[in-house]
Design a protein around this motif. Structure first.
Motif, PDB file in Angstrom:
ATOM      1  N   VAL A 184      -2.153   1.058   6.362  1.00 59.06           N
ATOM      2  CA  VAL A 184      -1.933   0.913   4.632  1.00 59.06           C
ATOM      3  C   VAL A 184      -2.531   2.044   4.401  1.00 59.06           C
ATOM      4  O   VAL A 184      -2.162   2.307   3.267  1.00 59.06           O
ATOM      5  N   LEU A 185      -2.507   3.165   5.064  1.00 58.02           N
ATOM      6  CA  LEU A 185      -2.596   4.652   4.511  1.00 58.02           C
ATOM      7  C   LEU A 185      -1.250   4.994   3.947  1.00 58.02           C
ATOM      8  O   LEU A 185      -1.094   5.513   3.240  1.00 58.02           O
ATOM      9  N   GLY A 186      -0.236   4.671   4.867  1.00 61.98           N
ATOM     10  CA  GLY A 186       0.881   5.181   4.767  1.00 61.98           C
ATOM     11  C   GLY A 186       1.660   5.000   3.065  1.00 61.98           C
ATOM     12  O   GLY A 186       2.023   5.055   2.717  1.00 61.98           O
ATOM     13  N   VAL A 187       1.378   3.520   2.921  1.00 63.50           N
ATOM     14  CA  VAL A 187       1.445   3.102   1.900  1.00 63.50           C
ATOM     15  C   VAL A 187       1.153   3.832   0.716  1.00 63.50           C
ATOM     16  O   VAL A 187       1.730   3.552  -0.478  1.00 63.50           O
ATOM     17  N   VAL A 188      -0.268   3.540   1.198  1.00 69.68           N
ATOM     18  CA  VAL A 188      -1.018   4.209  -0.213  1.00 69.68           C
ATOM     19  C   VAL A 188      -0.637   5.800  -0.165  1.00 69.68           C
ATOM     20  O   VAL A 188      -0.794   6.102  -1.411  1.00 69.68           O
ATOM     21  N   LEU A 189      -0.496   6.127  -0.004  1.00 69.44           N
ATOM     22  CA  LEU A 189      -0.141   7.789   0.511  1.00 69.44           C
ATOM     23  C   LEU A 189       1.571   8.176  -0.204  1.00 69.44           C
ATOM     24  O   LEU A 189       1.680   9.237  -0.760  1.00 69.44           O
ATOM     25  N   ILE A 190       2.482   6.963   0.070  1.00 68.37           N
ATOM     26  CA  ILE A 190       3.983   6.575   0.028  1.00 68.37           C
ATOM     27  C   ILE A 190       3.388   6.512  -1.637  1.00 68.37           C
ATOM     28  O   ILE A 190       4.360   7.034  -2.487  1.00 68.37           O
TER      29      ILE A 190
END
Length: 308
Positions: A184-190
Motif C-alpha cells: 500500500v505504501l509503495g503504490v501511494v508513494l509511486i
C-alpha cells in the motif's frame, strides 16, 4: 524560414504535452479532442497558402493557452531549477516506491514483473536491469520519432538505483500485515512521485513516451495502446518467472486515480499564469510565435445555443 522552424518546434512540444495530458487523464476526452482540433488550426496557420477559420469554445482556448504557457515557463531559470528539483525528488521516491512493492512480494507492477523475471535468470541487480530496459525502450523511440527531454533521460538512469537504495534499507519479511503495508505504501508513494515528476513537465518517462508514440503512429485509443503494451510486458515477465499476484492488480487499479489526485497539486505554475487566470475572459493572449489563427471566433456556450 527560421520563424516557421521555431513555430513548428513549439507546436510539436504542445502536441507532446497534449498526448501526455491524455495519457494521465488530466482533462476530459472531449476537451482533449477539441484542444487537438485547435492545435490543427494553429498548424494550418503556419501554411501561407491558405487562410484558416475556426470556431473553438472558450474552455478549449483556455486549455490550449495553458499548454502554450507551459512551454514559455520552461525558459525561466528559476522555474527550471524548481522543476528540476521536483523531478529529482519524484524520481527518487518512485524508485523507493518500487522497492516497497517488490519487498512486499505480493505482485509487482507490469514493468517490474518483467525486471524480476529477467533478474531470475541473470545475476545482476534490480537497478541495472531497470536501466537496461529503459535504454531499450528509448531505442524504440527512434522509429516512432519521439523526442526525449532531460526528464526522460533522468528517469531512465535514476529510478533503478533509487530502487536499489530501497532494497538496502528495507528488510525482507514474511509477516503478511507488513507485506500488505509495504504494498500500500509503495503504490501511494509511486502515485505521489508520478505527480511530482510528471508535474515538472521536463519530459515523459521512457515507457510513457513509448505508449504515446505508439498511440500517435497506430491511431489506436490511448487506453488500448497502454493496456496492450502493459499486458504484453506483464505476460513476458510472468513467463520469465516474475512475481504476479494481488499486488499487480492493486497497482493497475489504484495508480491511475492516485496520479489524478496528486498531479494537480504537483504541477508547476508561474505567478504570471495565476494572474492571467484571474483576468477577464477577453484578455487571453496568443503565443508570441504562433499568434492567433486568422478569423478565430471564441464563443461561449450561451452564444452557441440554437437560434443565436
Amino acid at each position: 524560414m527560421i520563424y516557421l522552424q521555431l513555430a513548428r518546434a513549439v507546436l510539436d512540444a504542445q502536441r507532446a504535452a497534449l498526448l501526455e495530458a491524455r495519457a494521465i487523464g488530466q482533462y476530459s476526452s472531449q476537451s482533449l479532442r477539441l484542444a487537438e482540433e485547435a492545435l490543427d488550426a494553429y498548424e494550418l496557420r503556419l501554411t501561407p497558402r491558405r487562410s484558416t477559420s475556426v470556431c473553438i469554445s472558450r474552455s478549449t482556448h483556455a486549455c490550449i493557452s495553458r499548454i502554450i504557457r507551459g512551454t514559455d515557463e520552461l525558459r525561466l531559470p528559476e522555474r527550471l531549477l524548481r522543476r528540476s528539483t521536483q523531478l529529482l525528488i519524484g524520481l527518487f521516491l518512485f524508485g523507493f516506491g518500487v522497492s516497497l512493492i517488490v519487498r512486499g512480494d505480493l505482485g509487482a507492477a507490469p514493468w517490474d514483473v518483467l525486471t524480476l523475471g529477467i533478474i531470475s535468470h541473470i545475476p545482476v541487480s534490480f537497478g541495472v536491469v531497470t536501466i537496461s530496459v529503459s535504454i531499450i525502450v528509448l531505442l524504440c523511440w527512434i522509429p516512432l520519432r519521439e523526442k526525449p527531454g532531460i526528464g526522460t533521460l533522468l528517469n531512465a538512469v535514476l529510478i533503478g538505483p533509487s530502487a536499489d537504495v530501497g532494497f538496502l534499507v528495507l528488510p525482507e519479511t514474511t509477516e503478511l500485515w507488513l507485506r500488505i503495508l509495504y504494498l500500500v505504501l509503495g503504490v501511494v508513494l509511486i502515485g505521489v512521485a508520478s505527480g511530482l515528476y510528471i508535474g515538472a513537465r521536463l519530459g515523459p518517462g521512457p515507457r510513457d513516451g513509448l505508449m504515446t508514440g505508439l498511440h500517435r503512429v497506430t491511431k489506436l485509443p490511448i487506453w488500448v495502446t497502454r493496456t496492450g503494451l502493459e499486458a504484453t510486458v506483464l505476460l513476458i515477465g510472468w513467463l520469465l518467472g516474475g512475481t504476479v499476484g494481488f499486488g499487480t492488480l492493486f497497482f493497475v487499479l489504484a495508480i491511475g486515480p492516485l496520479c489524478q489526485v496528486f498531479l494537480p497539486s504537483s504541477a508547476s505554475r508561474s505567478r504570471g499564469t495565476q494572474t492571467r487566470r484571474r483576468r477577464s475572459r477577453r484578455t487571453l493572449r496568443p503565443h508570441p510565435l504562433l499568434g492567433q489563427p486568422h478569423r478565430v471566433l471564441v464563443v461561449t456556450e450561451e452564444d452557441a445555443r440554437p437560434g443565436r
